[in-house]
Design a protein around this motif. Structure first.
Motif, PDB file in Angstrom:
ATOM      1  N   ALA A 141      50.015  29.465  45.024  1.00  0.00           N
ATOM      2  CA  ALA A 141      49.736  30.911  45.077  1.00  0.00           C
ATOM      3  C   ALA A 141      49.457  31.533  43.708  1.00  0.00           C
ATOM      4  CB  ALA A 141      50.892  31.649  45.762  1.00  0.00           C
ATOM      5  N   ALA A 142      48.881  30.764  42.812  1.00  0.00           N
ATOM      6  CA  ALA A 142      48.613  31.292  41.465  1.00  0.00           C
ATOM      7  C   ALA A 142      47.129  31.247  41.086  1.00  0.00           C
ATOM      8  CB  ALA A 142      49.439  30.521  40.432  1.00  0.00           C
TER       9      ALA A 142
ATOM     10  N   TRP B 269      44.678  34.231  41.216  1.00  0.00           N
ATOM     11  CA  TRP B 269      44.772  35.328  40.239  1.00  0.00           C
ATOM     12  C   TRP B 269      43.868  35.094  39.046  1.00  0.00           C
ATOM     13  CZ3 TRP B 269      46.142  39.410  42.454  1.00  0.00           C
ATOM     14  CH2 TRP B 269      47.077  39.375  43.482  1.00  0.00           C
TER      15      TRP B 269
ATOM     16  N   SER C 186      48.957  31.710  29.546  1.00  0.00           N
ATOM     17  CA  SER C 186      47.977  31.602  30.623  1.00  0.00           C
ATOM     18  C   SER C 186      47.403  30.196  30.699  1.00  0.00           C
ATOM     19  CB  SER C 186      46.834  32.591  30.368  1.00  0.00           C
ATOM     20  OG  SER C 186      45.766  32.315  31.236  1.00  0.00           O
TER      21      SER C 186
ATOM     22  N   CYS D 129      54.205  29.236  37.776  1.00  0.00           N
ATOM     23  CA  CYS D 129      55.467  28.863  38.448  1.00  0.00           C
ATOM     24  C   CYS D 129      56.229  30.064  38.960  1.00  0.00           C
ATOM     25  CB  CYS D 129      56.330  28.025  37.517  1.00  0.00           C
ATOM     26  SG  CYS D 129      56.848  28.911  36.027  1.00  0.00           S
TER      27      CYS D 129
ATOM     28  N   TRP E 160      52.870  41.742  37.089  1.00  0.00           N
ATOM     29  CA  TRP E 160      53.858  41.419  38.118  1.00  0.00           C
ATOM     30  C   TRP E 160      54.988  42.405  37.965  1.00  0.00           C
ATOM     31  CZ3 TRP E 160      52.278  38.287  41.807  1.00  0.00           C
ATOM     32  CH2 TRP E 160      51.062  37.677  41.540  1.00  0.00           C
TER      33      TRP E 160
ATOM     34  N   ASP F  80      53.851  30.078  33.073  1.00  0.00           N
ATOM     35  CA  ASP F  80      53.510  31.359  33.703  1.00  0.00           C
ATOM     36  C   ASP F  80      53.178  32.387  32.627  1.00  0.00           C
ATOM     37  OD1 ASP F  80      54.028  32.420  36.820  1.00  0.00           O
ATOM     38  OD2 ASP F  80      53.807  34.002  35.320  1.00  0.00           O
ATOM     39  N   VAL F  81      52.295  33.292  33.011  1.00  0.00           N
ATOM     40  CA  VAL F  81      51.830  34.316  32.091  1.00  0.00           C
ATOM     41  C   VAL F  81      52.794  35.503  32.065  1.00  0.00           C
ATOM     42  CG1 VAL F  81      50.403  35.673  33.686  1.00  0.00           C
ATOM     43  CG2 VAL F  81      49.609  35.256  31.343  1.00  0.00           C
TER      44      VAL F  81
ATOM     45  N   GLN G  60      57.173  31.968  50.745  1.00  0.00           N
ATOM     46  CA  GLN G  60      57.086  31.351  49.420  1.00  0.00           C
ATOM     47  C   GLN G  60      57.737  29.962  49.443  1.00  0.00           C
ATOM     48  OE1 GLN G  60      60.322  32.198  46.969  1.00  0.00           O
ATOM     49  NE2 GLN G  60      59.096  32.956  45.255  1.00  0.00           N
TER      50      GLN G  60
ATOM     51  N   VAL H 121      44.679  39.360  33.465  1.00  0.00           N
ATOM     52  CA  VAL H 121      46.068  39.319  33.907  1.00  0.00           C
ATOM     53  C   VAL H 121      46.716  40.695  33.845  1.00  0.00           C
ATOM     54  CG1 VAL H 121      48.321  38.408  33.301  1.00  0.00           C
ATOM     55  CG2 VAL H 121      46.359  36.892  33.405  1.00  0.00           C
TER      56      VAL H 121
HETATM   57  C1  LIG Z   1      52.240  34.857  43.764  1.00  0.00           C
HETATM   58  S1  LIG Z   1      53.033  34.277  42.299  1.00  0.00           S
HETATM   59  C2  LIG Z   1      53.456  32.625  42.803  1.00  0.00           C
HETATM   60  C3  LIG Z   1      54.664  32.106  42.066  1.00  0.00           C
HETATM   61  C4  LIG Z   1      55.172  30.761  42.485  1.00  0.00           C
HETATM   62  N1  LIG Z   1      54.212  29.687  42.227  1.00  0.00           N
HETATM   63  C5  LIG Z   1      55.609  30.770  43.922  1.00  0.00           C
HETATM   64  O1  LIG Z   1      55.201  29.857  44.638  1.00  0.00           O
HETATM   65  O2  LIG Z   1      56.379  31.629  44.306  1.00  0.00           O
HETATM   66  C6  LIG Z   1      51.689  33.982  41.164  1.00  0.00           C
HETATM   67  C7  LIG Z   1      52.147  33.655  39.756  1.00  0.00           C
HETATM   68  O3  LIG Z   1      50.998  33.237  39.000  1.00  0.00           O
HETATM   69  C8  LIG Z   1      51.145  33.736  37.687  1.00  0.00           C
HETATM   70  N2  LIG Z   1      49.840  33.754  37.029  1.00  0.00           N
HETATM   71  C9  LIG Z   1      48.777  34.550  37.320  1.00  0.00           C
HETATM   72  N3  LIG Z   1      47.754  34.269  36.507  1.00  0.00           N
HETATM   73  C10 LIG Z   1      48.167  33.267  35.663  1.00  0.00           C
HETATM   74  C11 LIG Z   1      47.554  32.547  34.590  1.00  0.00           C
HETATM   75  N4  LIG Z   1      46.319  32.815  34.205  1.00  0.00           N
HETATM   76  N5  LIG Z   1      48.275  31.573  33.969  1.00  0.00           N
HETATM   77  C12 LIG Z   1      49.544  31.319  34.337  1.00  0.00           C
HETATM   78  N6  LIG Z   1      50.185  31.976  35.334  1.00  0.00           N
HETATM   79  C13 LIG Z   1      49.497  32.946  36.008  1.00  0.00           C
HETATM   80  C14 LIG Z   1      51.751  35.124  37.887  1.00  0.00           C
HETATM   81  O4  LIG Z   1      52.338  35.633  36.726  1.00  0.00           O
HETATM   82  C15 LIG Z   1      52.739  34.854  39.013  1.00  0.00           C
HETATM   83  O5  LIG Z   1      54.021  34.526  38.537  1.00  0.00           O
END
Ligand SMILES: C[S@@+](CC[C@H](N)C(=O)[O-])C[C@H]1O[C@@H](n2cnc3c(N)ncnc32)[C@H](O)[C@@H]1O
Length: 272
Positions: free
Chosen positions: A120-121, A124, A102, A52, A13, A75-76, A27, A8
Motif C-alpha cells: 500500500a505504498a 503514493w 523516500s 513500511c 500522513w 518510510d518518508v 492493513q 510527498v
Molecule cells: C498506506 S501506508 C502503508 C503502510 C504499511 N506498508 C502498511 O501496510 O500499513 C503508505 C506508506 O507509504 C509511505 N510512503 C509514501 N511515499 C513514499 C516514498 N516515496 N518513499 C517511502 N515511503 C513512502 C507513507 O509515508 C506511508 O507510511
C-alpha cells in the motif's frame, strides 16, 4: 529527497496516530498476503520493506523470515516510523533497522536486497512509476524478488471512485487533478511499467473486496490513509464533518470497494 518531497508533501500522513486503528484489519490482512507472496522465504537474508508505515508488514516479515535475515524498513514519514519502531521493539533487536527517506531518493537506501516487499505504498509515488520501478530494480540483487501490493483498478473501483468522487468533489478544496483513480493500476498496467523498467513478472493478480461499512468508519479510514487533499487540509474535525455529511451522514453506510494488485517481480540476472 529532492523532487519527490514535493509529491510527498501533498500527501502528508497527518494521521499516523490513528492509522492502525482506522485501517487495522485490512492493513494486517494485506500485510500477511504480501509477506506470503515470496515462494522461498527461508532463503531470504536481506529484505527491504518500502513504505513500511507503522510496521504491519515489517512485523510480519520478522515472524516469517529466518532469524538470520536482516530487515530494513524505509518510510518518508518520521511519524509513521515512530510507530513502527514502537511496534517492532524487541522482536527487531539486532535484525531490523529503519531508514527515514523516500524510495525515489537514491541516497535514502542502497541495495542489494535479495527480497523487497511493499504494501500500500507504491501508489503514493504516482506519477513517477517509471522512477519507482527503476529504483526497485536497482535495490534488488540479481535474481532478487519484489513482492508488492499497490492500489488496484477494476470496473468496480472505477464505479466506486466515480460514486464517491461525485459526492465529495471540491468539498475540501482538493485538486481534482489528483483523482485517486489515476494512481490505480490494472494487472496489465503493472506488468507493462515493471517490464519497461527491467523487472520480469512472475505472478500478478487483483484482489477485490466489497464490504458495507459505516460512513464514519470509511471517513476515518480514508483520512488516515493519506487524505483526499493536496494542500493544507482543514482541521480534522471539520474534514470528518464535511465528508460524513456528503457521504450520507454519521448513521449512513457505504458500499466500499477496495482493490489491490499483488505481484511477484524478478530482477533478471545480467541486467544492471
Ligand atoms: C498506506 S501506508 C502503508 C503502510 C504499511 N506498508 C502498511 O501496510 O500499513 C503508505 C506508506 O507509504 C509511505 N510512503 C509514501 N511515499 C513514499 C516514498 N516515496 N518513499 C517511502 N515511503 C513512502 C507513507 O509515508 C506511508 O507510511
Amino acid at each position: 529527497m529532492t523532487q519527490d518531497i514535493a509529491t510527498v508533501r501533498r500527501h502528508r500522513w497527518h494521521a499516523a496516530d490513528s492509522y492502525d486503528e482506522a485501517t487495522g484489519r485490512l492493513q494486517r490482512r494485506n500485510a500477511a498476503l504480501v509477506a506470503g507472496l515470496h515462494p522461498d522465504p527461508g532463503a531470504v537474508r536481506r529484505a527491504l520493506d518500502v513504505g513500511c508505515g507503522t510496521g504491519a508488514l515489517t512485523e510480519e516479515l520478522l515472524t516469517r523470515l529466518p532469524t538470520a535475515a536482516h530487515v530494513t524498513g524505509l518510510d518518508v514519514s518520521a511519524d509513521m516510523l515512530h510507530h513502527a519502531r514502537a511496534r517492532t521493539g524487541e522482536q527487531g533487536a539486532g535484525r531490523l533497522e529503519f531508514r527515514h527517506g523516500s524510495l525515489l531518493d537514491p541516497e535514502a537506501v542502497t541495495g542489494a536486497f535479495d527480497a523487497v516487499f511493499s504494501n500500500a505504498a507504491l501508489h503514493w509515488m504516482y506519477p513517477r512509476y517509471d522512477d519507482c520501478f527503476t529504483r526497485l530494480r536497482h535495490l534488488l540483487a540479481p535474481d532478487g524478488l519484489l513482492c508488492a501490493a499497490t492500489a488496484g483498478r477494476s470496473a468496480a473501483t472505477d464505479d466506486f471512485d466515480r460514486r464517491v468522487g461525485a459526492r465529495v468533489h471540491g468539498l475540501l478544496g482538493q485538486d481534482t487533478a489528483d483523482d485517486f483513480t489515476r494512481r490505480r493500476l490494472t494487472c496489465v498496467e503493472l506488468t507493462v511499467v515493471a517490464g519497461r523498467n527491467g523487472l520480469v513478472v512472475e505472478d500478478v493478480f487483483l484482489v477485490e473486496r466489497r464490504a458495507a461499512v459505516s460512513v464514519p468508519a470509511y471517513v476515518t479510514w480514508w483520512l488516515a490513509s493519506g487524505g483526499p487533499w493536496q494542500a493544507d487540509p482543514p482541521r480534522r474535525e471539520r474534514a470528518v464533518e464535511l465528508l460524513q455529511g456528503a457521504l450520507g451522514g454519521p448513521d449512513g453506510e457505504i458500499e466500499l470497494v477496495h482493490a489491490s494488485v499483488l505481484a511477484v517481480l524478478r530482477r533478471p540476472v545480467g541486467r544492471d
